[in-house]
Design an enzyme around this catalytic site. Sequence first.
Site, PDB file in Angstrom:
ATOM      1  N   LEU A   1     -18.193  -2.037  -2.074  1.00 16.50           N
ATOM      2  CA  LEU A   1     -19.180  -1.328  -2.890  1.00 16.50           C
ATOM      3  C   LEU A   1     -19.055  -1.707  -4.361  1.00 16.50           C
ATOM      4  O   LEU A   1     -19.636  -1.066  -5.231  1.00 16.50           O
ATOM      5  CB  LEU A   1     -19.020   0.188  -2.719  1.00 16.50           C
ATOM      6  CG  LEU A   1     -19.290   0.699  -1.294  1.00 16.50           C
ATOM      7  CD1 LEU A   1     -19.004   2.192  -1.200  1.00 16.50           C
ATOM      8  CD2 LEU A   1     -20.717   0.393  -0.866  1.00 16.50           C
TER       9      LEU A   1
ATOM     10  N   PHE B   1     -13.449  -4.334  -1.607  1.00 14.01           N
ATOM     11  CA  PHE B   1     -14.353  -3.810  -2.638  1.00 14.01           C
ATOM     12  C   PHE B   1     -15.810  -3.968  -2.179  1.00 14.01           C
ATOM     13  O   PHE B   1     -16.638  -4.536  -2.894  1.00 14.01           O
ATOM     14  CB  PHE B   1     -14.137  -4.499  -3.983  1.00 14.01           C
ATOM     15  CG  PHE B   1     -12.736  -4.399  -4.518  1.00 14.01           C
ATOM     16  CD1 PHE B   1     -11.944  -3.297  -4.234  1.00 14.01           C
ATOM     17  CD2 PHE B   1     -12.199  -5.411  -5.302  1.00 14.01           C
ATOM     18  CE1 PHE B   1     -10.640  -3.208  -4.723  1.00 14.01           C
ATOM     19  CE2 PHE B   1     -10.904  -5.332  -5.798  1.00 14.01           C
ATOM     20  CZ  PHE B   1     -10.121  -4.229  -5.502  1.00 14.01           C
TER      21      PHE B   1
ATOM     22  N   PRO C   1     -13.067  -1.388 -14.386  1.00 10.86           N
ATOM     23  CA  PRO C   1     -14.080  -1.019 -15.389  1.00 10.86           C
ATOM     24  C   PRO C   1     -14.960  -2.199 -15.775  1.00 10.86           C
ATOM     25  O   PRO C   1     -14.492  -3.317 -15.953  1.00 10.86           O
ATOM     26  CB  PRO C   1     -13.221  -0.566 -16.582  1.00 10.86           C
ATOM     27  CG  PRO C   1     -11.948  -0.091 -15.973  1.00 10.86           C
ATOM     28  CD  PRO C   1     -11.698  -1.011 -14.805  1.00 10.86           C
TER      29      PRO C   1
ATOM     30  N   TYR D   1       0.856  -1.186   0.000  1.00  4.95           N
ATOM     31  CA  TYR D   1       0.000   0.000   0.000  1.00  4.95           C
ATOM     32  C   TYR D   1       0.897   1.242   0.000  1.00  4.95           C
ATOM     33  O   TYR D   1       1.484   1.600   1.021  1.00  4.95           O
ATOM     34  CB  TYR D   1      -0.908   0.031   1.221  1.00  4.95           C
ATOM     35  CG  TYR D   1      -2.019  -0.988   1.239  1.00  4.95           C
ATOM     36  CD1 TYR D   1      -2.317  -1.780   0.130  1.00  4.95           C
ATOM     37  CD2 TYR D   1      -2.787  -1.173   2.379  1.00  4.95           C
ATOM     38  CE1 TYR D   1      -3.345  -2.709   0.162  1.00  4.95           C
ATOM     39  CE2 TYR D   1      -3.821  -2.104   2.417  1.00  4.95           C
ATOM     40  CZ  TYR D   1      -4.086  -2.867   1.315  1.00  4.95           C
ATOM     41  OH  TYR D   1      -5.105  -3.788   1.352  1.00  4.95           O
TER      42      TYR D   1
END
Length: 313
Positions: free
Chosen positions: A223, A221, A228, A64
Site C-alpha cells: 500500500l 509495502f 515519510p 521481526y
Amino acid sequence: MRDHRPRRPPISALTAAFAGRTVSRIGYGAAQLDRLHDRPREAAALLRRAIELGADHVDTATFYGFGFANAVIREALRPDDDVLVVTKVGADPDPGGRLPLRTAQRPEQLRASVEDNLRGLGLGLDRLPVVNLRRLDTGPGLRAEGDQAVDLDDQLAVMTALRDEGKIGAIGLSSVTLDGLRRALPAGIVCVQNAYSLVSRDDEDMLRLCAAEGIAWVPFFPLGGAFPGLPKVTEEPAVRAVAESLGVTPSQVGLAWLLHHAPNILLIPGTADAAHLEANMAVGGIAFDDDARAALDAVESRSNDVPIGRERA
C-alpha cells in the site's frame, strides 16, 4: 457495445504456484506481530485466525521483533496445518542500534542467519522451506555499504550450498534489481519480494519476467507509504472513489488491485488487529468493472527508492 471478453473467475477462488506447490494468493506477513510483543497468546491466536481464513503461507524473519515473530509461529503452527513458512536472510536484529536491524550480507552471515531461523522456528524443521536473500539493491530501506556490499554470485554460492545441504528448500530474492534477477535465474529462484504497489510500479519489467519464468511476485509495502514522503495508495482519489462505490476500504482496493494486476502476485499483508486481518483476507472477493479497473490502472506511478536516512522531507 457490450464487452464480450471472458471474465476472470472470482479472485478468492484463485491460487498460484509457489515453491513447487499450490497456495492461496493471500498469505500473512508476520512483521506486525511484534506489536503484540507483550501479549504472545493474542499474537498466536491472531496467526491461528489467519490460517483459519485460508492463509497457507507465512512470511517471517529473525529480525521481526528480535525473534518474536518466529517464536509466535513456532507456538501457533501445527504439523497438519501444511503452511509454507518463508523466511529471509541478509539482515540481522540490532536491538541497540538506531534501526532495529543491521545489514548481514556476507556469506558467513547468511549461513548464520539460516541457522538462527531454524532454531527460532523450531516446528520440527530440519530445513527452511523457502529463504529469501535480501539483497538491498533497491529501496525503500537499508543499503549495503563497505564490506556488506557483497557480490551476488558469492551470496548465491552459499545459498545454493545450503540448499544442497538440505538446510533450505528453495531460494527467493528480495530488494533486487532486474539485472540481479536475471543473473540469479540459473540458481532456480522461486519468488521475488520487492516494494511494489499501485502507486510504485518501477518493477513492471521484473514482474513480467517473473510471470514468464513461473516465479511468484510477493510485494512488500503493497500500500506504499513505508517512510515519510513516499506515496500512499490509500490517499489516491481514484482508489477512494472505487472504494466508496464498492463499499470497501481504500486499503482493500489497493490489495485487490494487485491480485487483479498479475496472476503470479501473492499477498502477505500483515496486521496485529483481528478486524484488519478479516478485511485483508476478504480482498479476494473484490471485483472491479472495466471503468474501475481503468481508473486504477491510470494512477500515476512514483518511485519509492529512498534509502533510510535520506527520506524525502
